[in-house]
Design an enzyme around this catalytic site. Structure first.
Site, short mmCIF file in Angstrom:
data_model
loop_
_atom_site.label_atom_id
_atom_site.label_comp_id
_atom_site.label_asym_id
_atom_site.label_seq_id
_atom_site.Cartn_x
_atom_site.Cartn_y
_atom_site.Cartn_z
N GLY A 9 0.72 -150.13 -19.37
CA GLY A 9 -0.50 -150.55 -20.06
C GLY A 9 -0.92 -151.95 -19.66
N ALA A 12 -5.32 -154.02 -19.68
CA ALA A 12 -6.02 -154.79 -20.72
C ALA A 12 -5.00 -155.59 -21.52
CB ALA A 12 -6.76 -153.82 -21.66
N ARG A 34 -4.00 -145.80 -17.41
CA ARG A 34 -4.77 -144.59 -17.10
C ARG A 34 -6.04 -144.93 -16.35
NH1 ARG A 34 -5.46 -142.93 -23.11
NH2 ARG A 34 -5.70 -145.19 -23.04
N ARG A 35 -6.61 -146.13 -16.59
CA ARG A 35 -7.91 -146.45 -15.99
C ARG A 35 -7.73 -147.05 -14.59
NH1 ARG A 35 -10.22 -149.77 -21.02
NH2 ARG A 35 -7.99 -150.23 -21.18
N TYR A 152 0.46 -145.17 -37.61
CA TYR A 152 0.65 -146.30 -36.70
C TYR A 152 1.91 -147.08 -37.11
CZ TYR A 152 0.06 -150.57 -34.03
OH TYR A 152 0.28 -151.63 -33.18
N PRO A 182 4.40 -158.45 -32.76
CA PRO A 182 3.27 -159.36 -32.98
C PRO A 182 2.46 -158.99 -34.23
CG PRO A 182 3.16 -158.28 -30.79
CD PRO A 182 4.12 -157.52 -31.65
N THR A 187 -7.47 -158.40 -28.76
CA THR A 187 -7.47 -157.74 -27.44
C THR A 187 -8.46 -156.57 -27.57
OG1 THR A 187 -5.71 -156.27 -28.16
CG2 THR A 187 -5.02 -158.30 -27.04
N GLU A 188 -8.24 -155.49 -26.83
CA GLU A 188 -9.07 -154.30 -27.04
C GLU A 188 -8.51 -153.41 -28.15
OE1 GLU A 188 -9.63 -152.36 -23.23
OE2 GLU A 188 -10.47 -154.15 -22.35
P1 NDP Z 1 -5.19 -153.08 -25.57
O1 NDP Z 1 -5.97 -151.93 -26.11
O2 NDP Z 1 -5.91 -154.30 -25.16
O3 NDP Z 1 -4.27 -152.58 -24.34
C1 NDP Z 1 -3.54 -151.39 -24.44
C2 NDP Z 1 -3.00 -151.00 -23.09
O4 NDP Z 1 -2.23 -149.79 -23.25
C3 NDP Z 1 -4.10 -150.70 -22.07
O5 NDP Z 1 -3.74 -151.26 -20.83
C4 NDP Z 1 -4.10 -149.18 -21.98
O6 NDP Z 1 -4.42 -148.78 -20.65
C5 NDP Z 1 -2.63 -148.85 -22.26
N1 NDP Z 1 -2.47 -147.49 -22.74
C6 NDP Z 1 -2.90 -146.95 -23.90
N2 NDP Z 1 -2.61 -145.64 -23.94
C7 NDP Z 1 -1.97 -145.35 -22.77
C8 NDP Z 1 -1.43 -144.16 -22.21
N3 NDP Z 1 -1.48 -143.00 -22.85
N4 NDP Z 1 -0.88 -144.21 -20.97
C9 NDP Z 1 -0.83 -145.39 -20.31
N5 NDP Z 1 -1.29 -146.54 -20.78
C10 NDP Z 1 -1.88 -146.50 -22.00
O7 NDP Z 1 -4.12 -153.42 -26.73
P2 NDP Z 1 -3.00 -154.57 -26.84
O8 NDP Z 1 -2.80 -155.26 -25.58
O9 NDP Z 1 -3.30 -155.35 -28.06
O10 NDP Z 1 -1.74 -153.66 -27.21
C11 NDP Z 1 -0.57 -153.60 -26.43
C12 NDP Z 1 0.58 -153.20 -27.34
O11 NDP Z 1 0.74 -154.17 -28.35
C13 NDP Z 1 0.40 -151.87 -28.08
O12 NDP Z 1 1.64 -151.18 -28.08
C14 NDP Z 1 0.02 -152.30 -29.49
O13 NDP Z 1 0.37 -151.34 -30.45
C15 NDP Z 1 0.83 -153.56 -29.63
N6 NDP Z 1 0.38 -154.51 -30.63
C16 NDP Z 1 -0.90 -155.03 -30.61
C17 NDP Z 1 -1.28 -155.94 -31.57
C18 NDP Z 1 -2.67 -156.50 -31.64
O14 NDP Z 1 -3.05 -156.99 -32.72
N7 NDP Z 1 -3.44 -156.49 -30.57
C19 NDP Z 1 -0.32 -156.41 -32.60
C20 NDP Z 1 0.95 -155.79 -32.52
C21 NDP Z 1 1.29 -154.91 -31.57
P3 NDP Z 1 -5.39 -147.54 -20.26
O15 NDP Z 1 -6.37 -147.38 -21.36
O16 NDP Z 1 -5.99 -147.97 -18.95
O17 NDP Z 1 -4.44 -146.41 -20.11
C1 8X3 Z 2 -1.22 -154.44 -34.79
C2 8X3 Z 2 -1.19 -155.30 -36.00
O1 8X3 Z 2 -1.72 -155.39 -38.49
O2 8X3 Z 2 -3.30 -154.22 -37.05
O3 8X3 Z 2 0.00 -153.84 -34.57
O4 8X3 Z 2 -1.18 -153.24 -37.58
S1 8X3 Z 2 -1.87 -154.49 -37.33
#
Ligand code: NDP
Ligand code: 8X3
Length: 253
Positions: A9, A12, A34-35, A152, A182, A187-188
């Site tokens: 991943g 992004a 995936r993208r 989730y 975190p 982010t996205e």
């Molecule tokens: P983004 O949406 O910015 O990035 C998510 C990434 O995961 C993308 O690169 C996407 O790539 C990839 N991804 C999603 N589904 C798939 C799949 N099926 N196969 C391969 N790649 C996949 O989110 P974050 O960077 O914020 O999130 C990253 C991680 O951090 C996640 O596990 C999220 O749960 C966790 N997290 C995020 C928090 C937040 O507040 N942002 C807080 C706590 C945890 P593509 O779409 O190109 O496949």
């Molecule tokens: C992402 C943080 O609070 O949106 O894992 O679940 S929260």
């Protein structure tokens, strides 16, 4: 080949920032997602660094695709020092009695099963070399359960458990496992959760200096630079304004 990190991943958010941080510090990088067009973008972005990049375009939910693509990598890329299991998502925010079951499937298949599939392929390579470091990206949602967060939160509780289980199973093979939890990070993530609703996604971070993807990359890089005998097993990181999912001191705007 010198040091190699694989980040799932990396198109992004955290993954992309982690790729940049490690590229800037001389690592060769395997980025997945995936993208395809985004992977190409990241290659361009990282071209300023004197390092090699390999892109793997697959969906972590597809076990056989993941196995085929990863096993097909040139041998020199299989000496992976660090794996960051980052690919993940939240989709929807609903009570259990009226949630979309397809959303549940996407979260369980990506956050839990996808993480396991990739680990099952990479961990044996680390075991064979007698070293390695696995980072699993969990969330404060894994311990701090909130209304509408049900599945989730459950997937991130599973990640916490799997990190602990990996640490136990891999300890005799000199493999470090670090669970990163975190809080709010812009982010996205929220755009995905709210299915493209930008205003709703933006409102999540209103009045908060949320974490950035770079903050997470810094922390992971720090954990990876500690001496060989030191392992940070668990790390929670939140914005200063956040003491828990429901304890956020927002600025009035
Ligand atoms: P983004 O949406 O910015 O990035 C998510 C990434 O995961 C993308 O690169 C996407 O790539 C990839 N991804 C999603 N589904 C798939 C799949 N099926 N196969 C391969 N790649 C996949 O989110 P974050 O960077 O914020 O999130 C990253 C991680 O951090 C996640 O596990 C999220 O749960 C966790 N997290 C995020 C928090 C937040 O507040 N942002 C807080 C706590 C945890 P593509 O779409 O190109 O496949
Ligand atoms: C992402 C943080 O609070 O949106 O894992 O679940 S929260």
């Amino acid at each position: 080949m010198d040091r190699i990190i694989m980040i799932t991943g990396a198109t992004a958010g955290f993954g992309r920032a982690i790729a940049r941080k490690f590229a800037a510090n001389g690592y060769n990088i395997i980025i997945t997602g995936r993208r395809k067009e985004r992977l190409d973008e990241v290659i361009k972005e990282l071209s300023e660094f004197n390092t090699e990049i390999l892109t793997l375009n697959f969906d972590v939910r597809k076990r056989y695709e993941a196995e085929a693509v990863i096993n097909d990598m040139p041998e020199k890329w299989k000496n992976i020092d660090i794996l960051v299991n980052n690919a993940g998502l939240a989709v929807g925010l609903s009570h259990v009695h009226d949630a979309n079951v397809d959303d549940w499937d996407r979260m369980v298949d990506t956050n839990v099963k996808g993480l396991l599939y990739v680990t099952r392929i990479i961990a044996p390579l680390m075991v064979a070399r007698g070293r390695g470091h696995i980072f699993n990206i969990s969330s404060i949602a894994g311990t701090d359960i909130y209304e509408n967060g049900n599945v989730y939160c459950a997937t991130k509780s599973a990640v916490n458990t799997l990190s602990r289980a990996m640490r136990i199973d891999l300890v005799r093979h000199n493999i470090k496992v670090t669970n990163i939890a975190p809080g709010m990070a812009e982010t996205e993530f929220s755009l995905v959760r709210f299915k493209g609703d930008k205003a709703r996604a933006k409102s999540v971070y209103q009045g908060v200096d949320a974490l950035t993807a770079d903050d997470i990359a810094e922390v992971i890089y720090y954990c990876s630079t500690l001496p060989a005998h030191v392992c940070i097993s668990d790390l929670t990181i939140t914005p200063t304004q956040q003491a828990g999912v429901n304890y956020v001191a927002r600025r009035q705007e």
